[in-house]
Design an enzyme around this catalytic site. Structure first.
Site, mmCIF file in Angstrom:
data_model
loop_
_atom_site.group_PDB
_atom_site.id
_atom_site.type_symbol
_atom_site.label_atom_id
_atom_site.label_comp_id
_atom_site.label_asym_id
_atom_site.label_seq_id
_atom_site.Cartn_x
_atom_site.Cartn_y
_atom_site.Cartn_z
ATOM 1 C CD GLN B 126 -2.475 1.262 2.768
ATOM 2 O OE1 GLN B 126 -2.040 0.600 3.728
ATOM 3 N NE2 GLN B 126 -3.565 2.005 2.850
ATOM 4 N N GLY B 127 0.816 2.006 -1.076
ATOM 5 C CA GLY B 127 1.637 3.211 -1.176
ATOM 6 C C GLY B 127 0.813 4.469 -0.977
ATOM 7 C CB SER B 129 2.077 6.849 4.676
ATOM 8 O OG SER B 129 0.919 6.341 5.268
ATOM 9 C CD GLU B 244 -6.097 0.310 6.800
ATOM 10 O OE1 GLU B 244 -6.293 1.270 6.035
ATOM 11 O OE2 GLU B 244 -5.006 0.089 7.343
ATOM 12 C CB SER B 380 -3.586 7.951 14.607
ATOM 13 O OG SER B 380 -4.297 9.166 14.742
ATOM 14 C CG ASN B 381 -6.388 4.320 18.506
ATOM 15 O OD1 ASN B 381 -6.391 3.828 17.364
ATOM 16 N ND2 ASN B 381 -6.414 3.591 19.599
ATOM 17 C CD GLU B 382 -3.992 10.052 19.083
ATOM 18 O OE1 GLU B 382 -3.552 9.466 18.073
ATOM 19 O OE2 GLU B 382 -3.747 9.654 20.237
HETATM 20 C C1 FAD Z 1 3.964 -0.405 11.350
HETATM 21 C C2 FAD Z 1 3.331 0.530 10.402
HETATM 22 C C3 FAD Z 1 2.916 0.081 9.175
HETATM 23 C C4 FAD Z 1 2.360 0.947 8.244
HETATM 24 N N1 FAD Z 1 2.032 0.474 7.003
HETATM 25 C C5 FAD Z 1 1.649 1.357 6.037
HETATM 26 C C6 FAD Z 1 1.463 0.918 4.704
HETATM 27 O O1 FAD Z 1 1.635 -0.263 4.378
HETATM 28 N N2 FAD Z 1 1.119 1.812 3.783
HETATM 29 C C7 FAD Z 1 0.906 3.125 4.071
HETATM 30 O O2 FAD Z 1 0.554 3.878 3.193
HETATM 31 N N3 FAD Z 1 1.071 3.579 5.344
HETATM 32 C C8 FAD Z 1 1.445 2.730 6.323
HETATM 33 N N4 FAD Z 1 1.645 3.173 7.608
HETATM 34 C C9 FAD Z 1 1.537 4.613 7.865
HETATM 35 C C10 FAD Z 1 0.391 5.008 8.757
HETATM 36 O O3 FAD Z 1 -0.816 4.983 8.066
HETATM 37 C C11 FAD Z 1 0.740 6.405 9.310
HETATM 38 O O4 FAD Z 1 1.782 6.221 10.225
HETATM 39 C C12 FAD Z 1 -0.432 7.061 9.982
HETATM 40 O O5 FAD Z 1 -1.356 7.499 9.025
HETATM 41 C C13 FAD Z 1 0.016 8.259 10.828
HETATM 42 O O6 FAD Z 1 0.771 9.162 10.095
HETATM 43 P P1 FAD Z 1 2.174 9.696 10.620
HETATM 44 O O7 FAD Z 1 2.966 8.527 11.010
HETATM 45 O O8 FAD Z 1 2.715 10.606 9.613
HETATM 46 O O9 FAD Z 1 1.814 10.497 11.932
HETATM 47 P P2 FAD Z 1 1.219 11.972 12.019
HETATM 48 O O10 FAD Z 1 0.065 12.092 11.124
HETATM 49 O O11 FAD Z 1 2.309 12.963 11.883
HETATM 50 O O12 FAD Z 1 0.706 11.942 13.516
HETATM 51 C C14 FAD Z 1 1.524 12.197 14.658
HETATM 52 C C15 FAD Z 1 0.596 12.301 15.871
HETATM 53 O O13 FAD Z 1 -0.303 13.395 15.685
HETATM 54 C C16 FAD Z 1 -1.646 12.957 15.790
HETATM 55 N N5 FAD Z 1 -2.466 13.738 14.868
HETATM 56 C C17 FAD Z 1 -2.276 13.957 13.550
HETATM 57 N N6 FAD Z 1 -3.285 14.667 13.040
HETATM 58 C C18 FAD Z 1 -4.161 14.889 14.037
HETATM 59 C C19 FAD Z 1 -5.407 15.564 14.137
HETATM 60 N N7 FAD Z 1 -5.998 16.131 13.090
HETATM 61 N N8 FAD Z 1 -6.020 15.572 15.338
HETATM 62 C C20 FAD Z 1 -5.443 14.992 16.430
HETATM 63 N N9 FAD Z 1 -4.276 14.354 16.388
HETATM 64 C C21 FAD Z 1 -3.634 14.293 15.202
HETATM 65 C C22 FAD Z 1 -1.603 11.480 15.427
HETATM 66 O O14 FAD Z 1 -2.690 10.771 15.966
HETATM 67 C C23 FAD Z 1 -0.288 11.056 16.045
HETATM 68 O O15 FAD Z 1 -0.480 10.811 17.403
HETATM 69 C C24 FAD Z 1 2.172 2.310 8.567
HETATM 70 C C25 FAD Z 1 2.553 2.769 9.827
HETATM 71 C C26 FAD Z 1 3.127 1.894 10.734
HETATM 72 C C27 FAD Z 1 3.540 2.433 12.070
#
Ligand code: FAD
Lengths: 381, 395
Positions: B126-127, B129, B244, B380-382
């Site tokens: 899945q591409g 992020s 999902e 994320s849970n948020e």
């Molecule tokens: C093990 C693992 C596997 C993954 N696999 C894939 C994959 O196969 N393909 C893919 O595309 N992605 C994948 N992901 C990516 C995943 O979907 C992202 O990590 C996720 O969407 C969060 O984005 P971020 O890591 O940039 O965190 P950020 O978005 O930067 O978030 C950082 C913190 O800020 C909080 N936050 C952000 N926005 C808000 C808001 N509006 N309100 C309140 N809080 C907020 C978040 O909840 C988090 O606590 C994977 C991630 C992990 C950890």
């Protein structure tokens, strides 16, 4: 598997909600609280007219033969309205003892009065040191001739000062915490030797401390086996816990609704406070807590008629744990999100919190039931 | 209202259970019980066993290999699968890109890709992020520009799970840079063997490599690899992310984890008696069991409501499943840490395919570390709380 209400159950829900809508808003409730005993006879008559007081009794006893789901529906609505009237002590507890343990003669003598609304009941069980242990009974019922003489003290008896009839737990033999040797007796509240001290409880309901000194009852006062009524008592108390779970779900549901409404209308810093994310997340967590509690209230309702008593009581205990945790969170956060107005007696939100808090400590609190589930080896096989 | 399974549903459960008992490869079962990584081949072999039985893609339409099961049957199947324990088929294929192709793809795309997904002929990743676009996914920058009969893709994806095994990647790419955030995005299928793609592994805190960075440098992709309409990719992504969320509670997996915790806690000693006899430990465990029971019923209620919000639109209450499901999964990994105590410390790398680690205790701490992920990915849970606040509570 099916989560929907049947057509009749939906009608029942509509009729209870309709009744409460027309005669039980928060202002009306305040008025009822000032009536004799702290509740409204006219509302009670309306419940009787709509058949709600006869729901769980079998048709041959003059009732509707409804099951635990119907009681859940009613209790949830009563919880939403913060009802003051003695449905739990009369229909669920008093009625439960008669339904599950009463002889034909006892049923005939008492059930009609419950159904037509002319008589209410109270369950005199709690003692100074018994806390949540139903087997801890030091009130005695000594054999005398054919009948019994009851001596002892009971506390926080819900509806104790208004009830016409009491169901009293008392020891016929054995030591204070023995599981056998406990009886449940039907005693008229007016019997000689009974003194009753009534008071208001924290949630606006009413209870009483009751002293029994040399109260004489006939052999026909005993429900089931006077030397082994604990299983009956446990089952009826489980019925009451299940009903309380549903009542709490109703109260939480309404508490959350009011809070969300408030978040949308209260403005600070020039915007509705519901636009603040920290409050949105709090409200979302309240919703999660509510729905988890709703699931467990349903689970407990389904357990009401399990054949295996141990399985039943384990399921009910698990539900009471979830309800207790969820109630605390939803109740406390409802106040927090209202700010100062949440602290006022005038405003309704605090009253949900108070009722939820009292429910948690009725028939076993969260820690007590968690220990029971733990001692039963958990919930998953 | 009746929360028990009907006679037919019970018979179905037994049928499924028997099949898993007889067909899940013992080595996979063992690895899953011990919290170790399965290999690519493990999953390929197992998916093919399922596919032969006709159960690799039970939720797809019958004409594409689905089973026509009711939502309750699907639920039972997933539960039993997780409890067996067996690995669910790779979600990127069967739950993500598969349903998108089914719903929005062309006839040729359906004919080519779907059977290959069901039989695990292709490994998908899945591409979505990117380094600068996580929760705010619509801010993504990877571009796809039309040139002749190709898209030219440039940019970087990250956190791409198991891209090291992948044959294909489905990507969100910006195809109209002038349009507003959400409206200039397209959903494009890209062959991982294409020239200009570089995969770089990211080691996670547990020492494993399950995520990667994927770089695109003038990668040529045939125009017909676009799914649905150009610039409509965001709609398809929302559809995919909704699917999902409903698969994410993993109640069966947590049940299996609890069974495992009880088993280990009965053998590990503390203070001269098994950990399982410690009252405080038992109460923690019982609390989680109660939460899990509640979640199971909440999940069934969501399942029973399926379709009531319109096709492809998830019940917003399914965010509960994500939040509570991840909470509980994480709590079980913490309990395992409590069980193992000081023996959580020794580290051993669990390189996939190597059988050097005979000692399962070394996998408990990594499991705990690794499962911090479940409250981050999948929205994320948020973000889930944002969804409840907006879609359910109307805030
Ligand atoms: C093990 C693992 C596997 C993954 N696999 C894939 C994959 O196969 N393909 C893919 O595309 N992605 C994948 N992901 C990516 C995943 O979907 C992202 O990590 C996720 O969407 C969060 O984005 P971020 O890591 O940039 O965190 P950020 O978005 O930067 O978030 C950082 C913190 O800020 C909080 N936050 C952000 N926005 C808000 C808001 N509006 N309100 C309140 N809080 C907020 C978040 O909840 C988090 O606590 C994977 C991630 C992990 C950890």
């Amino acid at each position: 598997m099916d989560f929907d209400l049947s057509e009749e159950q939906r009608l029942l829900k509509d009729s209870v909600d309709g009744l409460l809508k027309s005669s039980y808003d928060f202002e009306q409730r305040k008025k009822y609280a000032t009536e004799k005993g702290g509740w409204s006879r006219s509302v009670w008559s309306k419940l009787a007219e709509q058949g709600l007081l006869g729901l769980p009794f079998s048709e041959e006893d003059g009732g509707f033969g409804a099951g635990a789901v119907e009681t859940m529906i009613v209790m949830e609505s009563l919880g939403r309205a913060l009802m003051l009237e003695p449905y739990l002590p009369t229909v669920v507890l008093g009625g439960g003892f008669l339904r599950r343990g009463g002889s034909a003669a006892q049923k005939a003598a008492h059930i009609p009065g419950i159904i037509d609304g002319s008589k209410t009941f109270a369950f005199a069980q709690l003692e100074k040191n018994s806390r949540y242990d139903l087997a801890d009974v030091s009130t005695t019922a000594k054999k005398q001739g054919d009948g019994y003489v009851i001596d002892g003290e009971k506390f926080v008896v819900l509806n104790g000062a208004s009830a016409d009839t009491l169901i009293v737990t008392a020891r016929t033999k054995g030591g204070q915490t023995d599981r056998t040797g406990i009886g449940a007796f039907i005693v008229p509240a007016s019997a000689k030797g009974i003194s009753i001290k009534g008071y208001e409880t924290q949630d606006g309901l009413h209870a009483a401390d009751i002293t029994f000194s040399g109260v004489e009852v006939g052999a026909d006062a005993a429900l089931g086996n006077p030397e082994d009524a604990l299983p009956l008592i446990e089952q009826v108390v489980d019925d009451a816990r299940i009903a309380l779970c549903a009542e709490a779900v109703g109260a939480m549901d309404e508490s959350l609704k009011s809070t969300v409404e408030y978040l949308k209308t209260r403005t600070q810093f020039g915007v509705p406070i519901g636009s603040f994310q920290v409050l949105q997340h709090r409200a979302s967590d309240m919703f999660v807590n509510l729905e988890q509690a709703r699931s467990m209230a349903m689970f407990a309702t389904m357990a009401a008629d399990f054949d295996d008593a141990k399985e039943r009581s384990n399921a009910v205990a698990a539900a009471k744990v979830q309800i207790g945790k969820s109630s605390r969170f939803v109740g406390q956060q409802s106040i927090q999100l209202h700010g100062g107005v949440g602290m006022t007696m005038e405003y309704k939100i605090g009253h949900y919190f108070k009722r939820l808090s009292m429910i948690e400590n009725t028939f076993g609190d969260t820690d007590y039931h968690l220990k029971r589930v733990t001692d039963n080896g958990g919930l998953m096989k | 209202m009746d929360l028990s399974l009907s006679k037919d549903e019970l018979a179905f459960r037994d049928e499924v259970r028997t099949f898993f008992n007889e067909n899940v490869p013992p080595s996979m079962k063992q690895k899953l019980r011990e919290g170790r990584h399965t290999s690519k081949q493990d999953l390929v072999d197992w998916t093919r066993i399922l596919n032969k039985k006709g159960w690799a893609v039970p939720h797809w339409p019958v004409e594409h290999g689905g089973t026509g099961w009711t939502p309750v049957q699907q639920y039972i199947f997933n539960e039993e699968l997780q409890m067996a324990p067996a690995q669910p088929p790779l979600p990127f294929g069967v739950n993500m890109v598969g349903p998108v192709i089914l719903t929005f793809g062309s006839e040729e795309q359906k004919k080519y890709y779907l059977p290959r997904i069901a039989n695990m002929d292709d490994w998908w990743c899945q591409g979505f992020s990117e380094p600068g676009s996580g929760s705010d996914l619509a801010s993504l920058k990877t571009t796809a520009k039309k040139k002749g009969d190709s898209w030219i893709v440039n940019g970087q994806k990250t956190w791409t799970t198991l891209a090291q095994h992948a044959d294909w990647i489905f990507c969100l790419c910006r195809t109209d840079p002038s349009a507003k955030k959400q409206s200039g995005i397209s959903f494009i299928l890209i062959d991982m063997k294409s020239r200009g793609i570089t995969v770089r592994p990211i080691k996670t805190i547990d020492g494993g490599v399950e995520v990667n960075e994927v770089f695109f440098d003038d990668v040529e992709v045939p125009l017909h690899n676009l799914v649905g309409e150009e610039n409509k990719g965001w709609d398809y992504a929302k559809f995919l992310l909704g699917n999902e969320r409903t698969n994410i509670a993993r109640v069966g997996m947590s049940k299996e984890r609890i069974r495992r915790i009880k088993e280990l806690a009965s053998s590990v000693q503390s203070g001269g008696k098994p950990v399982m006899e410690d009252q405080k430990f038992r109460e923690k465990l019982a609390s989680i069991e109660i939460e899990l029971k509640a979640l199971e019923l909440t999940q069934m209620r969501v399942v029973a409501n399926e379709g009531k919000y319109g096709k492809g639109r998830p019940d917003p209450a399914s965010s509960i499943l994500k939040i509570k499901g991840s909470d509980i999964q994480q709590a079980t990994t913490e309990l395992l840490m409590d069980v193992i105590g000081p023996f959580a410390a020794p580290f051993a790398s669990d390189d996939e395919g190597s059988n050097e680690i005979s000692d399962w205790t070394t996998q408990i701490a990594p499991g705990y570390f690794n499962y911090r992920k479940v409250s981050i990915y999948g929205g994320s849970n948020e973000i889930q709380r944002n969804i409840i606040a907006k879609a359910v509570l109307g805030l």
